[in-house]
Scaffold this active site. Structure first.
Site, PDB file in Angstrom:
ATOM      1  N   LEU A  89       0.858  -1.125   0.004  1.00  0.00           N
ATOM      2  CA  LEU A  89       0.019   0.117  -0.041  1.00  0.00           C
ATOM      3  C   LEU A  89       0.718   1.317  -0.059  1.00  0.00           C
ATOM      4  O   LEU A  89       0.629   2.376  -0.502  1.00  0.00           O
ATOM      5  CB  LEU A  89      -0.907  -0.125   1.224  1.00  0.00           C
ATOM      6  N   GLY A  90       2.064   1.191   0.613  1.00  0.00           N
ATOM      7  CA  GLY A  90       2.885   2.240   0.384  1.00  0.00           C
ATOM      8  C   GLY A  90       4.147   2.068   1.350  1.00  0.00           C
ATOM      9  O   GLY A  90       4.328   1.143   2.109  1.00  0.00           O
ATOM     10  N   GLY A  92       7.445   4.114   3.636  1.00  0.00           N
ATOM     11  CA  GLY A  92       7.863   5.500   4.210  1.00  0.00           C
ATOM     12  C   GLY A  92       8.989   5.250   5.113  1.00  0.00           C
ATOM     13  O   GLY A  92       9.535   4.172   5.332  1.00  0.00           O
ATOM     14  N   GLY A  93       9.078   6.179   5.993  1.00  0.00           N
ATOM     15  CA  GLY A  93      10.436   6.429   6.978  1.00  0.00           C
ATOM     16  C   GLY A  93      10.151   5.207   7.853  1.00  0.00           C
ATOM     17  O   GLY A  93      11.053   4.668   8.353  1.00  0.00           O
ATOM     18  N   MET A  94       8.888   4.775   8.376  1.00  0.00           N
ATOM     19  CA  MET A  94       8.566   3.841   9.136  1.00  0.00           C
ATOM     20  C   MET A  94       8.671   2.389   8.846  1.00  0.00           C
ATOM     21  O   MET A  94       9.041   1.501   9.457  1.00  0.00           O
ATOM     22  CB  MET A  94       7.270   4.089   9.983  1.00  0.00           C
ATOM     23  N   VAL A  97       3.780  -0.694   4.416  1.00  0.00           N
ATOM     24  CA  VAL A  97       2.669  -1.080   4.519  1.00  0.00           C
ATOM     25  C   VAL A  97       1.885  -2.054   3.500  1.00  0.00           C
ATOM     26  O   VAL A  97       2.199  -1.467   2.340  1.00  0.00           O
ATOM     27  CB  VAL A  97       1.751  -0.009   4.785  1.00  0.00           C
ATOM     28  N   LYS A 114       1.383  -3.482   8.576  1.00  0.00           N
ATOM     29  CA  LYS A 114       2.723  -2.794   8.677  1.00  0.00           C
ATOM     30  C   LYS A 114       4.083  -3.307   9.381  1.00  0.00           C
ATOM     31  O   LYS A 114       3.862  -3.646  10.514  1.00  0.00           O
ATOM     32  CB  LYS A 114       2.327  -1.449   9.524  1.00  0.00           C
ATOM     33  N   ASP A 207       1.855  11.035  16.744  1.00  0.00           N
ATOM     34  CA  ASP A 207       2.479  11.395  15.390  1.00  0.00           C
ATOM     35  C   ASP A 207       1.205  11.823  14.479  1.00  0.00           C
ATOM     36  O   ASP A 207       1.017  11.099  13.539  1.00  0.00           O
ATOM     37  CB  ASP A 207       3.154  10.015  15.038  1.00  0.00           C
TER      38      ASP A 207
END
Lengths: 949, 199
Positions: A89-90, A92-94, A97, A114, A207
């Site tokens: 789904l995507g 990023g920094g974390m 997902v 995630k 966050d």
């Protein structure tokens, strides 16, 4: 890359290992090597000589890129935990997902899975992770995407399964529908609903950002990742590192940036940023660069911009942003009104405790705004912004700035009280517009890099208060009263009187008169008139205030203030007995009232001490000031008022000729100021200047000169070269230089002080006058009597007009000196006799206070041949000089020499003469130097003394 | 995913099979990245060692792929290029994150600023190396093998059948070119005062 690469390469290669001389030969000149090639090789050789970071290998060089791990997800596992991964789904920094599925008992559960980059180390971290996960899993609310599951995979990386939300980030959702501001705010209230619920369950999101606030196709808000940030903390100690690694700086609150404790207020802040962004499409800070460091800096230091103003930033496509909100730029700016700006400014306050107390409070304000009701939260303390602005730009602001900021704080309170009192939307609006407009000029953005002085802001505010608010007499009166008081503290008494008279009239005109407010205005007017030397008017004003306050308890602070003001007026107009009765009554009342504050009693005793000093009741003065000091110390030993009390005590000590005690107390005040305020604080500098002057009066010139020079330089740096605060030490140093016959330097100091004061206060002012006196006297002593005489006559006349008797002493003496030395002894004697009589009356005959006038009169009388008259004066001042605590200075020496001459002329024994001259010579040699004209003259007198017998 | 034997792929690539070469590259790329990722998970914040990474990949090749490798140089070449690619990809993804803004990391110690700058520099090195290759393919290859592949000058000299001195002087020149192209005097070398003073 160079065209002649082979040649460049060959030459570089050849030069590489060559010794410098050989290298120079190889590089040759234009005839042997083309200039372009040579330049290229030289540049490359220079680059070669530097240590390049490439030497450690690419992975080491690139290490910072791997600080947060590396994605090795090119072939994702088919399953994580019980979930089958469907698609990404995507990322990023974390981490990454995926959409994932779990088939369970016939129904398919879709989740957002995630997996977090980086691992969880240690059994304790994992246990904590499981514990937190359990808390979050119970967080069930419509607006919160549920945490369904979570674990740690084979590689040690934590993962979560969250309720899968098919939605868009809230900002994009709103933009796609061109949602107007009010509709956005209504949607935002749903967000607040979810966050408030989580807060009630003691879970902080930490966050919040658009990516974590999704809106589905039906317009339902879902919050993602609630508490995940906390979940990922390894332990408390590393909370900062881990938390910040994952944190998005754009929405991080100052306490998060600083790595401090996170609370529900942290979410309030992030919600403020989110609301700002929804409203404007922009972030609340204008940063010079987009780096994280710059943003973190802004979060810590910048005040959030006003939303309407943010739209006017350079490079902002306001039409597009407005269109996404279904309006025009002008329409959007209008919609982003003062109340809305206020809500944001509270939510985005730097200090957590200054923000809305809860998400519910923020929601309540937004509902009030939607319904156009007055806000519930306190109005933004604009003065606090101002105070912060002052702090940031402290250097370059005047001492009076601090007074100003303090007084402006008072204005904030006045306006707030006015708002409470009226509960009238129209008044509230008027007040808000007034303050906003007033402080807009202080805003660094609007000032566009121009150095806006607070004085300009103040002047602007005063003009607006004078001309506006006609329909709000109560607010107008209170405001004018506050502004007037500020002008008094700035020393602009004339302006202050004008404002305070208007304040008084506005407050008098009110049908529902507020007597306290009116009395305060009367008292402030009395103070301004008093400072302006209009004692009759000041008396009338103070009495008017006291009549209004007659019903108050005798120890009511405002009434005490009025009584003490009245005492000071009486003192200044030489009604010392009346002043004494009044202040004794005040002190007695305060002593009798157990509820009276030590601070009030301290004030009253200081006033009493001052009076006793004027009454030449020195011991009583000292006692009163000592008690006032002790009381102030008891209230708060670090309060600047303690330093003021030390000052007053020092003045009393100086008056009873105890200069060493006075110096000691000034030193103590100086230390206190330095400790509490720092080296360059205006109050520190003020005490330092006084200490320098006290040292000079005590003939401790080395320390005094050094302190003066330091003080003047510091004041120039802090206040600016032409500021009145610079004039005072210049003038005092001038006195000290003049006393030591360093006339050229003295003329420079006095001249500079005169220029500053004349520019700031005008020619007709006692400070301007005193510098003019010193300047004229120094010019005269430098040999320019022609220029000096009109200046000194002008100063003398001005002093008689402007100054109380005690302060007329020096202008008279300097003119008399000029007359004496230009052989107009009649006029000199007349002036000096009048001066001695004036000073004797003003100082109740205490000759120790005016020995110089007495000395001069003695000298003139001797020169006129009136030996008996001269002797009377000179014996008197000899005793005065001899019985005070001051060490001998040049003026003592003058007195001694004159007395010696008189005694000699009256044929006294050499034993009555020689010791005087010897003592004078010692002093003159030490303080004036061996070659000073007076020193030489005294030496000559001593030399011929035996012959004279 | 069933993998074709890497040795076989490499040997086929050596014979001129472009698709085998691509497949070999992809495998080496994935292997190196996995090794690096595992290393970083084991040892967060560790500084990766190029030589160690590539040698671990080579050891893995030697252990798992029985067939004889026709040319070690070919593996070197692909491994060095894969390392270069991994770094470039990491830099691009970092800068994309940054431009995207939303999901980016933050930090207080400037580490992320350094990483951002490093990412930009890495892309500059990558481009500069491409330009160098147009003029001086051999020097560019030396950089790729030594800098990205972590091979010693001796290893490179042996594989390319050159004298070690030639390799060294190629490296010196290429290094000077890259340093200058990067404007290292201003940026990257900011911490190395000694070099600046001599310049």
């Amino acid at each position: 890359m160079h065209r002649d690469w082979p040649q460049v390469k060959a030459l570089f290669d050849a030069c590489l290992d060559a010794a410098p001389a050989a290298r120079a030969r190889l590089l040759g000149d234009d005839t042997t090597v083309p200039p372009a090639v040579r330049a290229e090789v030289e540049a490359l050789l220079a680059a070669h000589a530097q240590p390049a970071p490439l030497d450690g290998g690419a992975a080491a060089w690139g290490a910072p890129l791997f600080a947060a791990g590396i994605d090795d997800v090119d072939d994702p596992p088919e399953r994580i935990g019980p979930y089958r991964l469907v698609r990404e789904l995507g990322r990023g920094g974390m981490g990454v997902v995926w959409l994932a599925r779990r088939d369970e008992q016939g129904f398919e559960q879709r989740v957002a899975l995630k997996r977090v980059r980086g691992g969880l180390d240690g059994a304790e971290a994992r246990a904590r992770f499981r514990r937190e996960r359990g808390i979050l899993a119970r967080l069930a609310h419509d607006r919160i995407a549920r945490l369904l599951d979570g674990g740690v995979d084979a590689d040690g990386r934590p993962w979560f399964a969250l309720e899968y939300v098919e939605g868009e980030p809230i900002d994009r959702w709103c933009d796609a529908r061109a949602l107007p501001l009010r509709a956005r705010v209504r949607l935002f209230l749903d967000v607040l609903d979810g966050v408030a619920w989580a807060h009630r369950n003691l879970v902080v999101h930490r966050d919040l950002k658009p990516a974590n606030v999704l809106v589905d196709g039906d317009g339902r808000v879902k919050l993602l990742d609630f508490g995940i940030a906390k979940l990922l903390e390894d332990d408390d100690a590393s909370a900062t590192a881990t938390g910040m690694l994952l944190m998005t700086p754009t929405y991080a609150a100052p306490e998060q940036v600083r790595g401090e404790a996170v609370s529900t207020a942290t979410d309030v802040y992030a919600l403020g940023v989110l609301l700002f962004e929804l409203a404007t499409g922009l972030l609340p800070y204008r940063t010079p660069s987009s780096t994280r460091q710059a943003f973190a800096q802004a979060v810590l230091e910048q005040e959030a911009e006003r939303p309407a103003r943010a739209l006017q930033r350079a490079g902002v496509d306001a039409p597009a942003l407005a269109a996404a909100r279904g309006t025009t730029p002008a329409g959007l700016r209008a919609a982003l009104d003062a109340d809305f700006a206020q809500i944001l400014s509270i939510a985005l306050a730097k200090a957590p405790e200054q923000r809305h107390a809860s998400v519910d409070a923020l929601a309540a304000d937004l509902r009030a705004w939607l319904e156009r009701r007055p806000l519930l939260s306190r109005p933004t303390p604009r003065w606090r912004r101002l105070a912060q602005f002052v702090r940031r730009h402290r250097v370059g602001f005047a001492a009076s700035t601090l007074l100003l900021a303090t007084a402006l704080a008072g204005i904030g309170a006045t306006l707030w009280q006015a708002r409470i009192a009226t509960r009238n939307a129209q008044t509230a609006q008027a007040v808000r517009e007034f303050t906003t407009g007033l402080f807009a000029a202080v805003d660094p953005d609007q000032a566009r890099g121009r150095d806006v002085s607070l004085r300009e802001v103040l002047d602007l505010g005063a003009r607006r208060a004078e001309t506006g608010l006609a329909d709000q007499p109560a607010v107008r009166g209170a405001l004018l009263s506050d502004l007037g008081a500020i002008y008094t503290s700035l020393g602009d008494d004339a302006r202050s009187v004008v404002l305070l008279e208007q304040a008084r009239d506005a407050l008098l005109a009110r049908p529902d008169r507020d007597d306290d407010e009116l009395a305060r205005a009367w008292l402030r007017l009395a103070e301004a008139q008093f400072e302006d030397g209009r004692y009759d008017a000041a008396t009338t004003s103070a009495d008017a205030a006291l009549r209004l306050l007659a019903a108050h308890a005798p120890t009511d602070p405002l009434r005490i203030e009025g009584e003490l003001r009245r005492v000071r007026i009486d003192e200044e107009t030489d009604h010392l007995d009346a002043a004494g009765e009044r202040v004794e009554r005040v002190v007695a009342a305060l002593r009798a009232d157990a509820r009276a504050t030590p601070a009030s009693l301290s004030d009253a005793l200081a006033t009493l001490g001052n009076l006793r000093r004027l009454q030449a009741r020195g011991e009583e003065a000292l006692a009163a000031h000592e008690e006032a000091l002790a009381l102030a110390r008891r209230v708060d030993p670090d309060d600047p008022i303690v330093a003021s009390r030390l000052h007053e005590l020092a003045a009393a000590e100086a008056a009873v000729a105890q200069p060493q005690q006075a110096i000691a107390h000034l030193r103590e005040a100086h230390v206190l100021h330095r400790r509490v305020h720092g080296e360059r604080h205006p109050l520190t500098l003020s005490t330092e200047g006084e200490l320098a002057f006290a040292l000079a009066n005590s003939a401790q010139y080395d320390e005094s000169d050094a302190l003066f020079e330091r003080n003047i330089a510091a004041r120039r740096a802090v206040f600016g070269t032409d500021h009145v605060e610079v004039a005072t030490p210049l003038s005092n140093h001038g006195v000290s230089l003049y006393t030591r016959h360093r006339y050229a330097e003295a003329a420079r100091s006095f001249g500079e002080a005169w220029r500053i004061w004349r520019t700031a206060y005008g020619p007709e002012h006692s400070s301007t006058r005193s510098a003019l006196t010193g300047y004229g006297a120094s010019l005269f002593e430098s040999g320019d009597a022609a220029t000096a005489e009109p200046l000194l006559r002008q100063a003398y006349e001005m002093s008689r007009r402007l100054d109380p008797p005690r302060n007329q002493e020096s202008a008279t003496n300097t003119l008399a000196l000029l007359l004496e030395r230009t052989q107009r002894l009649d006029e000199a004697e007349r002036l000096l006799r009048a001066n001695v009589a004036l000073q004797a009356e003003a100082n109740h005959g205490d000759v120790r206070v005016y020995p110089w006038t007495t000395t001069l009169l003695g000298r003139v009388l001797r020169e006129r041949g009136d030996l008996a008259g001269a002797r009377e004066q000179l014996e008197r001042c000899f005793i005065a000089f001899d019985t005070d605590d001051y060490p001998d200075g040049p003026r003592t020496a003058t007195c001694l020499v004159q007395l010696a001459l008189v005694r000699e002329a009256q044929h006294e024994a050499a034993t009555q003469v020689r010791p005087l001259l010897e003592r004078a010579l010692t002093t003159q040699e030490a303080k004036l130097g061996r070659d000073d004209a007076e020193t030489v003259a005294t030496r000559a007198l001593l030399a011929r003394l035996p012959l004279a017998r | 995913m069933a993998q074709t034997d890497l040795t076989e792929l490499l040997n086929r690539a050596q014979g001129g099979d472009a698709s085998a070469r691509e497949a070999a590259f992809a495998q080496i790329y994935a292997d190196l990245k996995r090794i690096a990722a595992a290393e970083l998970r084991r040892n967060p914040g560790a500084t990766l060692n190029t030589t160690a990474l590539v040698h671990e990949a080579y050891a893995k090749l030697a252990a798992h792929h029985a067939g004889a490798l026709a040319s070690r140089a070919h593996f070197f070449s692909l491994a060095a290029r894969a390392m270069r690619q991994i770094l470039v990809d990491q830099a691009r993804s970092r800068l994309a994150d940054k431009r995207g803004g939303r999901e980016a990391h933050t930090g207080l110690d400037g580490a992320h600023e350094i990483a951002d700058r490093r990412a930009e520099e890495l892309l500059l090195v990558d481009e500069a190396l491409d330009r160098l290759a147009e003029h001086d393919e051999r020097a560019a290859k030396v950089v790729e093998w030594h800098f990205f592949g972590g091979f010693t000058f001796g290893e490179i000299a042996a594989e390319l059948d050159l004298s070690e001195r030639t390799v060294r002087s190629d490296w010196a020149l290429a290094r000077a070119v890259l340093a200058r192209e990067l404007g290292l005097g201003d940026a990257v070398l900011a911490g190395s005062g000694a070099g600046l003073r001599n310049a």
